[in-house]
Design a protein around this motif. Structure first.
Motif, mmCIF file in Angstrom:
data_model
loop_
_atom_site.group_PDB
_atom_site.id
_atom_site.type_symbol
_atom_site.label_atom_id
_atom_site.label_comp_id
_atom_site.label_asym_id
_atom_site.label_seq_id
_atom_site.Cartn_x
_atom_site.Cartn_y
_atom_site.Cartn_z
ATOM 1 N N ASP A 127 0.815 -1.198 0.000
ATOM 2 C CA ASP A 127 0.000 0.000 0.000
ATOM 3 C C ASP A 127 0.855 1.256 0.000
ATOM 4 O O ASP A 127 0.377 2.330 -0.355
ATOM 5 C CB ASP A 127 -0.917 0.006 1.230
ATOM 6 N N ARG A 128 2.102 1.141 0.403
ATOM 7 C CA ARG A 128 2.976 2.311 0.447
ATOM 8 C C ARG A 128 3.561 2.638 -0.915
ATOM 9 O O ARG A 128 4.264 3.624 -1.068
ATOM 10 C CB ARG A 128 4.115 2.063 1.433
ATOM 11 N N GLY A 129 3.326 1.815 -1.906
ATOM 12 C CA GLY A 129 3.914 2.029 -3.211
ATOM 13 C C GLY A 129 5.289 1.400 -3.301
ATOM 14 O O GLY A 129 5.714 0.635 -2.426
ATOM 15 N N PRO A 130 6.027 1.702 -4.368
ATOM 16 C CA PRO A 130 7.354 1.101 -4.555
ATOM 17 C C PRO A 130 8.292 1.399 -3.386
ATOM 18 O O PRO A 130 8.298 2.495 -2.827
ATOM 19 C CB PRO A 130 7.847 1.761 -5.855
ATOM 20 N N ILE A 131 9.080 0.394 -3.033
ATOM 21 C CA ILE A 131 10.053 0.520 -1.941
ATOM 22 C C ILE A 131 11.434 0.703 -2.554
ATOM 23 O O ILE A 131 11.871 -0.109 -3.369
ATOM 24 C CB ILE A 131 10.032 -0.733 -1.053
ATOM 25 N N ARG A 132 12.117 1.763 -2.167
ATOM 26 C CA ARG A 132 13.469 2.012 -2.665
ATOM 27 C C ARG A 132 14.457 1.216 -1.809
ATOM 28 O O ARG A 132 14.486 1.339 -0.585
ATOM 29 C CB ARG A 132 13.806 3.498 -2.611
ATOM 30 N N THR A 133 15.270 0.386 -2.468
ATOM 31 C CA THR A 133 16.245 -0.419 -1.739
ATOM 32 C C THR A 133 17.448 -0.663 -2.653
ATOM 33 O O THR A 133 17.630 0.037 -3.645
ATOM 34 C CB THR A 133 15.599 -1.738 -1.249
ATOM 35 N N THR A 134 18.255 -1.659 -2.325
ATOM 36 C CA THR A 134 19.509 -1.891 -3.025
ATOM 37 C C THR A 134 19.593 -3.333 -3.499
ATOM 38 O O THR A 134 19.253 -4.255 -2.754
ATOM 39 C CB THR A 134 20.715 -1.593 -2.104
ATOM 40 N N CYS A 135 20.039 -3.535 -4.716
ATOM 41 C CA CYS A 135 20.273 -4.885 -5.229
ATOM 42 C C CYS A 135 21.443 -5.507 -4.470
ATOM 43 O O CYS A 135 22.483 -4.882 -4.285
ATOM 44 C CB CYS A 135 20.579 -4.840 -6.731
ATOM 45 N N ILE A 145 17.318 0.016 -6.545
ATOM 46 C CA ILE A 145 16.157 -0.578 -7.197
ATOM 47 C C ILE A 145 14.891 -0.090 -6.503
ATOM 48 O O ILE A 145 14.932 0.394 -5.377
ATOM 49 C CB ILE A 145 16.183 -2.125 -7.168
ATOM 50 N N THR A 146 13.780 -0.207 -7.212
ATOM 51 C CA THR A 146 12.472 -0.015 -6.610
ATOM 52 C C THR A 146 11.740 -1.345 -6.690
ATOM 53 O O THR A 146 11.722 -1.985 -7.748
ATOM 54 C CB THR A 146 11.661 1.082 -7.325
ATOM 55 N N ALA A 147 11.179 -1.772 -5.591
ATOM 56 C CA ALA A 147 10.477 -3.057 -5.529
ATOM 57 C C ALA A 147 9.035 -2.817 -5.093
ATOM 58 O O ALA A 147 8.774 -2.033 -4.172
ATOM 59 C CB ALA A 147 11.177 -3.997 -4.548
ATOM 60 N N GLU A 148 8.132 -3.492 -5.765
ATOM 61 C CA GLU A 148 6.720 -3.330 -5.446
ATOM 62 C C GLU A 148 6.073 -4.705 -5.324
ATOM 63 O O GLU A 148 6.259 -5.562 -6.195
ATOM 64 C CB GLU A 148 6.023 -2.503 -6.523
ATOM 65 N N VAL A 149 5.341 -4.911 -4.259
ATOM 66 C CA VAL A 149 4.678 -6.184 -4.000
ATOM 67 C C VAL A 149 3.262 -6.130 -4.565
ATOM 68 O O VAL A 149 2.491 -5.206 -4.266
ATOM 69 C CB VAL A 149 4.626 -6.496 -2.495
ATOM 70 N N ALA A 150 2.904 -7.123 -5.364
ATOM 71 C CA ALA A 150 1.586 -7.162 -5.984
ATOM 72 C C ALA A 150 0.531 -7.590 -4.983
ATOM 73 O O ALA A 150 0.813 -8.245 -3.970
ATOM 74 C CB ALA A 150 1.596 -8.131 -7.174
ATOM 75 N N ASP A 151 -0.726 -7.213 -5.270
ATOM 76 C CA ASP A 151 -1.844 -7.659 -4.444
ATOM 77 C C ASP A 151 -2.057 -9.157 -4.626
ATOM 78 O O ASP A 151 -1.620 -9.760 -5.602
ATOM 79 C CB ASP A 151 -3.120 -6.908 -4.835
ATOM 80 N N GLY A 152 -2.745 -9.763 -3.672
ATOM 81 C CA GLY A 152 -3.091 -11.165 -3.794
ATOM 82 C C GLY A 152 -2.181 -12.059 -2.987
ATOM 83 O O GLY A 152 -1.158 -11.634 -2.424
ATOM 84 N N ALA A 153 -2.539 -13.329 -2.961
ATOM 85 C CA ALA A 153 -1.817 -14.298 -2.144
ATOM 86 C C ALA A 153 -0.416 -14.577 -2.675
ATOM 87 O O ALA A 153 0.470 -14.977 -1.924
ATOM 88 C CB ALA A 153 -2.616 -15.599 -2.064
ATOM 89 N N SER A 154 -0.194 -14.388 -3.973
ATOM 90 C CA SER A 154 1.116 -14.718 -4.549
ATOM 91 C C SER A 154 2.214 -13.775 -4.086
ATOM 92 O O SER A 154 3.374 -14.147 -4.004
ATOM 93 C CB SER A 154 1.041 -14.675 -6.075
ATOM 94 N N ARG A 155 1.823 -12.520 -3.774
ATOM 95 C CA ARG A 155 2.795 -11.502 -3.339
ATOM 96 C C ARG A 155 3.989 -11.426 -4.272
ATOM 97 O O ARG A 155 5.150 -11.329 -3.844
ATOM 98 C CB ARG A 155 3.258 -11.788 -1.892
ATOM 99 N N GLU A 156 3.740 -11.456 -5.574
ATOM 100 C CA GLU A 156 4.828 -11.333 -6.543
ATOM 101 C C GLU A 156 5.472 -9.957 -6.435
ATOM 102 O O GLU A 156 4.807 -8.953 -6.193
ATOM 103 C CB GLU A 156 4.295 -11.561 -7.958
ATOM 104 N N VAL A 157 6.772 -9.934 -6.636
ATOM 105 C CA VAL A 157 7.536 -8.702 -6.501
ATOM 106 C C VAL A 157 8.028 -8.272 -7.879
ATOM 107 O O VAL A 157 8.648 -9.060 -8.608
ATOM 108 C CB VAL A 157 8.734 -8.890 -5.553
ATOM 109 N N SER A 158 7.757 -7.040 -8.239
ATOM 110 C CA SER A 158 8.289 -6.471 -9.477
ATOM 111 C C SER A 158 9.417 -5.508 -9.126
ATOM 112 O O SER A 158 9.326 -4.730 -8.172
ATOM 113 C CB SER A 158 7.193 -5.740 -10.252
ATOM 114 N N VAL A 159 10.496 -5.587 -9.882
ATOM 115 C CA VAL A 159 11.702 -4.806 -9.591
ATOM 116 C C VAL A 159 12.068 -3.966 -10.792
ATOM 117 O O VAL A 159 12.012 -4.430 -11.943
ATOM 118 C CB VAL A 159 12.877 -5.741 -9.212
ATOM 119 N N ALA A 160 12.453 -2.722 -10.534
ATOM 120 C CA ALA A 160 12.927 -1.824 -11.596
ATOM 121 C C ALA A 160 14.113 -1.032 -11.058
ATOM 122 O O ALA A 160 14.309 -0.912 -9.839
ATOM 123 C CB ALA A 160 11.811 -0.883 -12.036
ATOM 124 N N GLY A 161 14.930 -0.514 -11.952
ATOM 125 C CA GLY A 161 16.042 0.326 -11.538
ATOM 126 C C GLY A 161 15.557 1.649 -10.988
ATOM 127 O O GLY A 161 14.556 2.207 -11.450
#
Length: 381
Positions: free
Chosen positions: A3-11, A20-36
């Motif tokens: 809910d906080r949006g993309p999380i800024r962190t480090t590879c 990197i920015t990481a964002e957790v998708a909704d739902g039980a899978s909690r898939e993570v999308s990563v971008a620079g």
């Protein structure tokens, strides 16, 4: 969290420290999308193939989601209390030296600080180490020898202004692709020359202006010979060295040696160095992981301390370990002998616990900014 949006962190893959920015998708899978992260200074949004697919490595399969004691799930409070009680009992019976932490080189800066504050500030022991030692112990010792502390005088920005870049023991194109992309951009923009010093003809060497195929552990002889050639040609900055560098009286007497490579290749290397004073050297695991890795680091540093450079930013070498992921461990005390910010941590058994093969020579005059040339460095037997 998502809910906080993309999380800024480090590879955490390599030592470049890409944001990197990481964002957790909704739902039980909690898939993570990563971008620079386009705002991060190390990579400005660029990612290599490993960082691009980082999200695919994040999954719940096989992951311990809750603490367990004797195979049974317990609350976090119960688990924390159990660990604390066992540590207290051990310390009460055997003293603080009976407790040790072994942490990861992939921790972030804040994690390093918290772990070291607990061990050194609360428990009162220096028994904390990290797997970064395998990569960086020799480089840490070399910088301590030369500068009195583990500090790297350059930054990634120096690559953008360099006219010559020496890559020592580093297949940068494969192992640090984002740094290599930055070097390629600088080369295209200002015609920067690239020299690769490596026994192997790697992909990086294939793309270099000059490949210097030294024998394994031939780095020390090569850099000693290179500095001796610069000195013989009158290209050493004597005034700078007098003002800022402690040099043993007989330092220059025995420095000249066989460079260990084809004379024509050595002459080409000397010509490139002489013609391009805005030079940065990046050295990596091919130099560090060796029984004489510390001497290799000092041979490289010696070249830059003596080499006459008109711009201060390019005088001293940069190292590929100068990155958030690896250097943060040393900076924030992930070494048994250090408090945060490099200051020494006193311990009764420091000499006994010092890793064999490391020459941790103290350097005088840190306050006056006088640095020390070590050498001529000799090969370890």
């Amino acid at each position: 969290m998502h809910d906080r949006g993309p999380i800024r962190t480090t590879c955490a893959y390599c030592g470049v420290g890409c944001g990197i920015t990481a964002e957790v998708a909704d739902g039980a899978s909690r898939e993570v999308s990563v971008a620079g992260d386009p705002r991060h200074p190390a990579n400005a949004g660029r990612l290599c193939s490993k960082g691009t697919h980082l999200g695919e490595t994040v999954g719940l399969e096989g992951r311990l989601l809750h603490p367990r004691i004797a195979g049974k799930r317990v609350s976090w409070d119960r688990a924390s209390a159990e660990v604390a009680e066992r540590m207290r009992a051990c310390i009460a019976e055997h003293g603080p030296e009976s407790v040790a932490f072994y942490v990861s080189g992939q921790l972030l800066t804040e994690d390093y600080y918290a772990a070291n504050k607990l061990m050194k500030g609360f428990v009162g022991s220096g028994n904390i180490d990290t797997n970064s030692r395998l990569c960086m112990a020799s480089a840490v010792a070399a910088y301590n020898r030369a500068f009195g502390e583990d500090v790297v005088p350059c930054s990634y920005e120096d690559l953008d202004a360099a006219d010559l870049i020496l890559l020592v023991g580093s297949n940068t194109a494969w192992c640090h692709p984002v740094v290599w992309q930055r070097i390629e951009k600088t080369r295209a923009r200002r015609g920067t020359k690239i020299v690769v010093i490596d026994p192997r003809r790697t992909e990086t060497a294939e793309q270099a202006d000059l490949h210097v195929p030294i024998a394994p552990d031939g780095d020390i002889a090569l850099f000693n010979a290179l500095l001796a050639r610069m000195h013989a040609q009158g290209l050493v900055d004597a005034a700078y060295m007098t003002a800022h560098v402690e040099v043993a009286p007989d330092f220059w007497d025995d420095l000249a040696c066989d460079p260990g490579v084809d004379p024509e290749i050595f002459d080409q290397l000397c010509a490139l160095v002489a013609a391009h004073p805005r030079m940065v050297t990046l050295f990596s695991q091919g130099a560090n992981q060796s029984v004489c890795g510390t001497d290799k680091g000092n041979a490289i540093i010696n070249l830059h301390l003596g080499w006459a450079v008109s711009t201060g930013s390019a005088r001293a070498p940069s190292a590929s370990r100068a990155s958030p992921m690896r250097w943060a461990g040393a900076r924030w005390a992930a070494l048994p002998t250090r408090w945060p910010a490099i200051s020494a941590f006193p311990r009764r058994n420091a000499a006994r616990r010092r890793p064999s093969g490391m020459r941790l020579s103290c350097v005088r005059g840190r306050g006056s900014r006088r640095w020390t040339c070590f050498g001529p460095c000799t090969m370890a037997g």
